[in-house]
Write a protein that holds these residues in place. Structure first.
Motif, short mmCIF file in Angstrom:
data_model
loop_
_atom_site.label_atom_id
_atom_site.label_comp_id
_atom_site.label_asym_id
_atom_site.label_seq_id
_atom_site.Cartn_x
_atom_site.Cartn_y
_atom_site.Cartn_z
N ALA A 126 0.81 -1.22 0.00
CA ALA A 126 0.00 0.00 0.00
C ALA A 126 0.84 1.27 0.00
N PHE A 127 2.15 1.12 0.28
CA PHE A 127 3.01 2.29 0.41
C PHE A 127 3.91 2.51 -0.80
N VAL A 128 3.83 1.63 -1.81
CA VAL A 128 4.72 1.74 -2.96
C VAL A 128 3.92 1.76 -4.25
N ASP A 129 4.56 2.25 -5.30
CA ASP A 129 3.91 2.34 -6.61
C ASP A 129 4.23 1.16 -7.51
N VAL A 130 5.37 0.52 -7.28
CA VAL A 130 5.79 -0.56 -8.16
C VAL A 130 6.64 -1.55 -7.38
N VAL A 131 6.51 -2.82 -7.73
CA VAL A 131 7.32 -3.89 -7.16
C VAL A 131 7.95 -4.67 -8.31
N CYS A 132 9.28 -4.78 -8.30
CA CYS A 132 9.99 -5.58 -9.30
C CYS A 132 10.78 -6.66 -8.58
N ILE A 133 10.45 -7.91 -8.86
CA ILE A 133 11.10 -9.06 -8.24
C ILE A 133 11.88 -9.81 -9.31
N SER A 134 13.12 -10.10 -9.02
CA SER A 134 14.03 -10.63 -10.04
C SER A 134 13.51 -11.88 -10.73
N ASP A 135 12.98 -12.81 -9.95
CA ASP A 135 12.49 -14.07 -10.51
C ASP A 135 11.36 -13.82 -11.50
N VAL A 136 10.54 -12.84 -11.21
CA VAL A 136 9.40 -12.52 -12.07
C VAL A 136 9.85 -11.77 -13.32
N GLU A 137 10.79 -10.85 -13.14
CA GLU A 137 11.21 -9.98 -14.23
C GLU A 137 12.28 -10.58 -15.12
N GLY A 138 12.91 -11.66 -14.68
CA GLY A 138 13.99 -12.27 -15.46
C GLY A 138 15.25 -11.44 -15.45
N SER A 139 15.44 -10.65 -14.43
CA SER A 139 16.64 -9.81 -14.29
C SER A 139 16.95 -9.67 -12.81
N TRP A 140 18.21 -9.88 -12.47
CA TRP A 140 18.64 -9.84 -11.06
C TRP A 140 19.57 -8.66 -10.85
N LYS A 141 19.35 -7.92 -9.76
CA LYS A 141 20.31 -6.87 -9.42
C LYS A 141 21.70 -7.49 -9.32
N PRO A 142 22.74 -6.86 -9.84
CA PRO A 142 22.85 -5.47 -10.26
C PRO A 142 22.57 -5.19 -11.74
N GLU A 143 21.93 -6.10 -12.45
CA GLU A 143 21.65 -5.86 -13.87
C GLU A 143 20.79 -4.61 -14.03
N SER A 144 21.04 -3.86 -15.08
CA SER A 144 20.33 -2.59 -15.28
C SER A 144 18.86 -2.78 -15.62
N LYS A 145 18.51 -3.90 -16.24
CA LYS A 145 17.14 -4.09 -16.73
C LYS A 145 16.10 -3.93 -15.63
N ILE A 146 16.35 -4.50 -14.45
CA ILE A 146 15.33 -4.48 -13.40
C ILE A 146 15.11 -3.06 -12.87
N PHE A 147 16.16 -2.24 -12.86
CA PHE A 147 16.02 -0.84 -12.45
C PHE A 147 15.25 -0.05 -13.51
N GLN A 148 15.53 -0.33 -14.76
CA GLN A 148 14.85 0.36 -15.85
C GLN A 148 13.36 0.01 -15.86
N LEU A 149 13.04 -1.24 -15.59
CA LEU A 149 11.63 -1.65 -15.52
C LEU A 149 10.91 -0.90 -14.40
N ALA A 150 11.55 -0.79 -13.25
CA ALA A 150 10.94 -0.08 -12.12
C ALA A 150 10.69 1.37 -12.49
N SER A 151 11.65 1.99 -13.16
CA SER A 151 11.52 3.38 -13.59
C SER A 151 10.35 3.55 -14.55
#
Length: 216
Positions: A126-151
């Motif tokens: 309820a306190f956030v606008d977006v949730v990106c989870i590596s397993d779901v997104e197919g990208s794990w931090k520190p890869e740039s893709k997961i940050f770009q998706l969140a943006s």
């Protein structure tokens, strides 16, 4: 243009290690086993192969338990609802950021079902606008893709945004790599000269909110 504040989940917004230690202490005591629970919690990564039950297979091995790792994982998922807690100041801090016009995201490595259960257990969604989870997104931090998706999903640019987390290799290296301001939650640890270098070092997550809000 709204601004972006991204946060790691485990041991940044919520005390996952604290919950895991409490559960493991009860488990070890129930089995009459001996061993250093805190050492295991600090070093469970040595058992990591990429499967959700790695830590629990490690538990069985390390404490010589007569238990099924899959059953331990299922038990922890049920009981963590009562054991997990946000760190002090987190919910108020997220609310203050939102009131100030920031878009807020959780960017976390882990498995979708498990991480989503944690987020819902403590009411963070309820306190956030977006949730990106590596397993779901197919990208794990520190890869740039997961940050770009969140943006993209938050509708706020990476430029001028923040990444707050407790992992130097995932959160700080990843945030640095996409041009975010970075704040490392040190939890009493020391920063090495060869480690990824955060822009700011904070003792606890509560400090991050005032830090972010104080920046132009």
């Amino acid at each position: 243009m709204p601004r972006l504040a991204l946060f790691d989940l485990d041991d940044t917004l919520i005390s996952s290690k604290g919950a895991f230690i409490a559960w493991t202490e009860q488990l070890v005591a129930a089995h009459g086993a001996a061993g250093d629970v805190r050492w295991f919690a600090d070093n469970e990564h040595i058992f990591w192969t990429g499967a959700p039950d790695d830590a629990f297979r490690g538990l069985v091995e390390h404490f010589k338990l007569d238990a099924d790792p899959a059953e331990l994982l299922a038990d922890y998922r049920l009981r963590m609802v009562d054991l997990l807690k946000p760190f002090d100041g987190v919910l108020d801090g997220l609310e203050a950021l939102r009131d100030a016009g920031w878009r807020i995201g959780i960017v976390t490595n882990g498995f979708g079902e498990f991480q989503n259960a944690k987020i819902d257990a403590v009411g963070l969604r309820a306190f956030v606008d977006v949730v990106c989870i590596s397993d779901v997104e197919g990208s794990w931090k520190p890869e740039s893709k997961i940050f770009q998706l969140a943006s993209e999903r938050a509708g706020a640019p990476l430029e001028g945004g923040w990444m707050v987390g407790d992992s130097l290799t995932s959160d700080i290296a990843g945030g640095n790599g996409v041009g975010l301001h970075t704040a490392w939650v040190r939890h009493g640890r020391r920063l090495g000269t060869t480690d990824p270098q955060p822009e700011q070092i904070i003792e606890g997550t509560a400090e991050a909110f005032q830090l972010i809000l104080s920046r132009p």
